[in-house]
Motif scaffolding. Structure first.
Motif, PDB file in Angstrom:
ATOM      1  N   ASP A   1       0.851  -1.191   0.000  1.00  0.00           N
ATOM      2  CA  ASP A   1       0.000   0.000   0.000  1.00  0.00           C
ATOM      3  C   ASP A   1       0.886   1.239   0.000  1.00  0.00           C
ATOM      4  O   ASP A   1       1.736   1.410   0.867  1.00  0.00           O
ATOM      5  CB  ASP A   1      -0.908  -0.010   1.230  1.00  0.00           C
ATOM      6  CG  ASP A   1      -2.086   0.932   1.063  1.00  0.00           C
ATOM      7  OD1 ASP A   1      -1.921   1.947   0.367  1.00  0.00           O
ATOM      8  OD2 ASP A   1      -3.164   0.643   1.617  1.00  0.00           O
ATOM      9  N   MET A   2       0.672   2.141  -0.980  1.00  0.00           N
ATOM     10  CA  MET A   2       1.511   3.317  -1.119  1.00  0.00           C
ATOM     11  C   MET A   2       0.994   4.511  -0.327  1.00  0.00           C
ATOM     12  O   MET A   2       1.637   5.550  -0.296  1.00  0.00           O
ATOM     13  CB  MET A   2       1.624   3.706  -2.599  1.00  0.00           C
ATOM     14  CG  MET A   2       2.232   2.628  -3.476  1.00  0.00           C
ATOM     15  SD  MET A   2       3.887   2.157  -2.924  1.00  0.00           S
ATOM     16  CE  MET A   2       4.760   3.678  -3.252  1.00  0.00           C
ATOM     17  N   ASP A   3      -0.194   4.379   0.281  1.00  0.00           N
ATOM     18  CA  ASP A   3      -0.780   5.495   1.010  1.00  0.00           C
ATOM     19  C   ASP A   3      -0.553   5.378   2.511  1.00  0.00           C
ATOM     20  O   ASP A   3      -1.367   5.842   3.307  1.00  0.00           O
ATOM     21  CB  ASP A   3      -2.285   5.571   0.730  1.00  0.00           C
ATOM     22  CG  ASP A   3      -2.568   5.940  -0.712  1.00  0.00           C
ATOM     23  OD1 ASP A   3      -1.722   6.642  -1.299  1.00  0.00           O
ATOM     24  OD2 ASP A   3      -3.613   5.525  -1.236  1.00  0.00           O
ATOM     25  N   ALA A   4       0.516   4.760   2.901  1.00  0.00           N
ATOM     26  CA  ALA A   4       0.790   4.589   4.322  1.00  0.00           C
ATOM     27  C   ALA A   4       1.212   5.914   4.939  1.00  0.00           C
ATOM     28  O   ALA A   4       1.843   6.755   4.291  1.00  0.00           O
ATOM     29  CB  ALA A   4       1.882   3.550   4.531  1.00  0.00           C
ATOM     30  N   CYS A   5       0.853   6.110   6.192  1.00  0.00           N
ATOM     31  CA  CYS A   5       1.246   7.314   6.926  1.00  0.00           C
ATOM     32  C   CYS A   5       2.759   7.365   7.045  1.00  0.00           C
ATOM     33  O   CYS A   5       3.405   6.375   7.417  1.00  0.00           O
ATOM     34  CB  CYS A   5       0.590   7.310   8.304  1.00  0.00           C
ATOM     35  SG  CYS A   5       1.114   8.662   9.370  1.00  0.00           S
ATOM     36  N   SER A   6       3.343   8.502   6.751  1.00  0.00           N
ATOM     37  CA  SER A   6       4.802   8.640   6.766  1.00  0.00           C
ATOM     38  C   SER A   6       5.361   8.697   8.172  1.00  0.00           C
ATOM     39  O   SER A   6       6.580   8.609   8.345  1.00  0.00           O
ATOM     40  CB  SER A   6       5.216   9.907   6.003  1.00  0.00           C
ATOM     41  OG  SER A   6       4.762   9.874   4.671  1.00  0.00           O
ATOM     42  N   VAL A   7       4.505   8.843   9.171  1.00  0.00           N
ATOM     43  CA  VAL A   7       4.982   8.934  10.549  1.00  0.00           C
ATOM     44  C   VAL A   7       4.986   7.575  11.227  1.00  0.00           C
ATOM     45  O   VAL A   7       5.997   7.119  11.749  1.00  0.00           O
ATOM     46  CB  VAL A   7       4.135   9.944  11.345  1.00  0.00           C
ATOM     47  CG1 VAL A   7       4.569   9.985  12.805  1.00  0.00           C
ATOM     48  CG2 VAL A   7       4.241  11.326  10.721  1.00  0.00           C
ATOM     49  N   CYS A   8       3.831   6.893  11.210  1.00  0.00           N
ATOM     50  CA  CYS A   8       3.741   5.609  11.905  1.00  0.00           C
ATOM     51  C   CYS A   8       3.953   4.412  10.992  1.00  0.00           C
ATOM     52  O   CYS A   8       4.266   3.313  11.477  1.00  0.00           O
ATOM     53  CB  CYS A   8       2.387   5.484  12.590  1.00  0.00           C
ATOM     54  SG  CYS A   8       0.977   5.421  11.445  1.00  0.00           S
ATOM     55  N   LEU A   9       3.760   4.591   9.675  1.00  0.00           N
ATOM     56  CA  LEU A   9       3.918   3.517   8.689  1.00  0.00           C
ATOM     57  C   LEU A   9       3.001   2.335   8.963  1.00  0.00           C
ATOM     58  O   LEU A   9       3.288   1.206   8.531  1.00  0.00           O
ATOM     59  CB  LEU A   9       5.381   3.035   8.644  1.00  0.00           C
ATOM     60  CG  LEU A   9       6.437   4.093   8.325  1.00  0.00           C
ATOM     61  CD1 LEU A   9       7.828   3.485   8.391  1.00  0.00           C
ATOM     62  CD2 LEU A   9       6.180   4.718   6.964  1.00  0.00           C
TER      63      LEU A   9
ATOM     64  N   LEU B   1      -1.239  12.469   6.501  1.00  0.00           N
ATOM     65  CA  LEU B   1      -0.964  11.685   7.699  1.00  0.00           C
ATOM     66  C   LEU B   1      -2.214  10.883   8.028  1.00  0.00           C
ATOM     67  O   LEU B   1      -3.305  11.155   7.505  1.00  0.00           O
ATOM     68  CB  LEU B   1      -0.602  12.577   8.888  1.00  0.00           C
ATOM     69  CG  LEU B   1       0.559  13.565   8.743  1.00  0.00           C
ATOM     70  CD1 LEU B   1       0.611  14.483   9.962  1.00  0.00           C
ATOM     71  CD2 LEU B   1       1.872  12.816   8.603  1.00  0.00           C
ATOM     72  N   CYS B   2      -2.072   9.907   8.897  1.00  0.00           N
ATOM     73  CA  CYS B   2      -3.254   9.250   9.437  1.00  0.00           C
ATOM     74  C   CYS B   2      -3.837  10.146  10.534  1.00  0.00           C
ATOM     75  O   CYS B   2      -3.137  10.996  11.112  1.00  0.00           O
ATOM     76  CB  CYS B   2      -2.914   7.871  10.000  1.00  0.00           C
ATOM     77  SG  CYS B   2      -1.907   7.868  11.492  1.00  0.00           S
ATOM     78  N   VAL B   3      -5.108   9.970  10.800  1.00  0.00           N
ATOM     79  CA  VAL B   3      -5.781  10.867  11.733  1.00  0.00           C
ATOM     80  C   VAL B   3      -5.241  10.703  13.149  1.00  0.00           C
ATOM     81  O   VAL B   3      -5.185  11.664  13.922  1.00  0.00           O
ATOM     82  CB  VAL B   3      -7.309  10.624  11.691  1.00  0.00           C
ATOM     83  CG1 VAL B   3      -7.662   9.232  12.207  1.00  0.00           C
ATOM     84  CG2 VAL B   3      -8.053  11.688  12.484  1.00  0.00           C
ATOM     85  N   ARG B   4      -4.795   9.520  13.505  1.00  0.00           N
ATOM     86  CA  ARG B   4      -4.265   9.310  14.853  1.00  0.00           C
ATOM     87  C   ARG B   4      -2.958  10.069  15.054  1.00  0.00           C
ATOM     88  O   ARG B   4      -2.754  10.712  16.084  1.00  0.00           O
ATOM     89  CB  ARG B   4      -4.059   7.823  15.123  1.00  0.00           C
ATOM     90  CG  ARG B   4      -3.646   7.493  16.553  1.00  0.00           C
ATOM     91  CD  ARG B   4      -3.390   6.006  16.705  1.00  0.00           C
ATOM     92  NE  ARG B   4      -4.596   5.232  16.539  1.00  0.00           N
ATOM     93  CZ  ARG B   4      -5.430   4.944  17.544  1.00  0.00           C
ATOM     94  NH1 ARG B   4      -5.160   5.370  18.764  1.00  0.00           N
ATOM     95  NH2 ARG B   4      -6.503   4.214  17.319  1.00  0.00           N
ATOM     96  N   CYS B   5      -2.062  10.016  14.063  1.00  0.00           N
ATOM     97  CA  CYS B   5      -0.797  10.743  14.176  1.00  0.00           C
ATOM     98  C   CYS B   5      -1.020  12.247  14.148  1.00  0.00           C
ATOM     99  O   CYS B   5      -0.333  12.999  14.853  1.00  0.00           O
ATOM    100  CB  CYS B   5       0.149  10.333  13.052  1.00  0.00           C
ATOM    101  SG  CYS B   5       0.820   8.661  13.215  1.00  0.00           S
TER     102      CYS B   5
END
Length: 512
Positions: free
Chosen positions: A315-323, A338-342
């Motif tokens: 998956d190429m849309d992974a969050c760059s912070v938590c992966l 980013l993901c909403v949690r990060c």
């Protein structure tokens, strides 16, 4: 007996698990009987959510809320879980409770304190920032400040004296005796909290009342500068004066802040608090704890939920912070996703000054360091996550801030009016010519060190002064000086013996 579930052994086991942080035990009990999430103890009416919030067990808090725990449940003192989390500085718990739409405007039964008061008295700036998340729009800080100043000074175009923003009303909400969160933070010398509250439009002109059950050794009619002078923190006094506090403000005892500083031995403040002072007041930048994007990302989190599922390796849309999670929000401006949690974690924890990054209150992007003012939902991200609806979740934030249907608006308005502390007109405040506040002769309450001493029959918390004591004022002041502690605490300054004793009995079972 006790509540709808009776004196359930399973309920007591869940209380113990919530207090001790035993997630496995709590999950097992809730799988067996989800109704245990609404259990409450017989004496203090503390729910498992109260125990988990006091101890900072965020995973158990989330588990209880997912199983239908009432996010706004109160204990015997009228204190909700949000107040307990703010008291002890558990910002992650505060974030979770806000995600489930807890009512931040509620006040306790004892002294009318909100979660903002509990956070300010112990210097938890992050909790203050989260408590006002639904009141600070994600727009440039300059426009908020300019709008507030125009409302404050423009009274010739039809705006009344009481026409303030919802944020200003919440921040300046007075507890018993007229004590605001700014009074508490200034007394205990928490500069970060004082600066943040001032940036959130806390009033430096707010004064305490001459009536109420609070014990106030400074005197009625005191401003936050009087309390800062008593606490002895130089930076707190400087920032209050820089924001318009008057050195010549008199309280009902006829004391100016300089008199208060001398009485409490804060001699290093005399040059600053002198009526004609040559001290240079430094320029203070906006607080580094301002977080403009918090409201936007919190709204997206409530709509979409906090995604916890992992992603596939391709998956190429992974969050760059938590992966680990899919990107669901994008920063306005730089566009990094980013993901909403990060994103929510970033807005809750960042305390980096944004002077060189963007407008005051912006959060630095973890990828390019540009200032972020707000987040937007990424197109194609997963839709809304259904949250279990129960009565506690129906109490959304005040409808003056968000659009909702007519039924929700009427429910919110009635709940907000029921729990808010009644505002008191400035015309009712005690004038300077009134009789001195009799609390100078009060003995200090040491609730922080243990339970309050029992009250004797007929004792009302203050000794009546005799004619000899009135004639010999210096002897009485010397006696009070000997009883004062080196470090003044909020419990010693504010709340009466009966209130402190009742609160101690209610909270003793949690801290056992």
């Amino acid at each position: 007996m006790g509540n709808s579930l009776g004196c359930s052994a399973s309920g007591e086991r869940l209380v113990s698990a919530a207090r001790d942080g035993d997630l496995v035990e709590a999950r097992m009990l809730l799988e067996f009987n989800p109704c245990l999430a609404r259990y409450s103890t017989f004496g203090g009416l503390n729910s498992p959510l109260h125990f988990a919030s006091v101890k900072g067990h965020n995973e158990i808090v989330s588990l209880l809320l997912e199983n239908g725990a009432d996010v706004n449940s109160r204990n015997y003192c009228g204190q909700a879980s949000l107040m307990q989390a703010c008291r002890y500085g558990h910002w992650e718990v505060v974030q979770t409770l806000l995600f489930y739409r807890c009512n931040v405007t509620r006040a306790d039964y004892l002294n009318g304190r909100t979660a903002l008061h509990f956070a300010a008295v112990n210097g938890h700036a992050r909790c203050i920032r989260l408590a006002v998340a639904d009141f600070v729009p994600s727009v440039p800080y300059e426009s908020i400040a300019a709008k507030s100043n125009s409302h404050r000074g423009d009274v010739t175009i039809g705006r009344g004296r009481n026409d303030h923003s919802a944020l200003s009303k919440f921040v300046n909400k007075a507890a018993d005796g007229g004590i605001t969160a700014l009074h508490m933070a200034a007394l205990n010398g928490y500069f970060d909290c004082v600066q943040l509250l001032l940036d959130l439009h806390a009033s430096v002109l707010a004064v305490t009342f001459h009536y109420g059950n609070s014990m106030d050794l400074i005197g009625a009619g005191s401003t936050p500068l009087h309390y800062a002078a008593c606490g002895g923190n130089l930076k707190c006094c400087q920032v209050l004066i820089a924001r318009g506090a008057s050195r010549m403000a008199l309280n009902c005892n006829g004391w100016i802040p300089l008199d208060v500083a001398r009485m409490w031995g804060r001699h290093w403040l005399e040059l600053l608090l002198a009526p004609v002072s040559d001290s240079t007041i430094p320029l203070f930048s906006p607080s580094k704890y301002l977080a403009l994007p918090l409201m936007s990302v919190l709204s997206i989190a409530r709509e979409c939920g906090l995604q916890s599922s992992t992603i596939s390796s391709d998956d190429m849309d992974a969050c760059s912070v938590c992966l680990e999670r899919v990107c669901s929000v994008a920063a306005e401006g730089c566009g990094h996703e980013l993901c909403v949690r990060c994103a929510l974690y970033l807005c809750s924890t960042s305390n980096i000054s944004s002077e060189n990054l963007g407008p005051p209150g912006s959060i630095p992007c973890p990828l390019c360091r540009r200032g972020i003012i707000s987040f937007v939902k990424v197109q194609g991200s997963p839709g809304a996550k259904e949250i279990k609806s129960h009565m506690s979740l129906a109490l959304c934030t005040p409808c003056v801030l968000h659009q909702c249907d007519q039924d929700c608006r009427s429910l919110c308005t009635s709940e907000f009016k029921k729990n808010q502390v009644s505002s008191v007109s400035s015309d009712l405040l005690c004038p300077v010519r009134c009789s001195p506040f009799p609390s100078v002769a009060m003995t200090m309450c040491a609730c922080n060190d243990g339970p309050c001493p029992p009250l004797e029959p007929g004792e009302d918390g203050a000794e009546e002064s005799t004619p000899d004591q009135q004639q010999d004022g210096s002897t009485e002041l010397n006696k009070v000086d000997r009883e004062r502690k080196e470090r003044t605490t909020c419990s010693n300054m504010f709340w009466g013996k009966r209130s402190c004793s009742r609160e101690h009995q209610c909270n003793s079972e949690i801290n056992a």
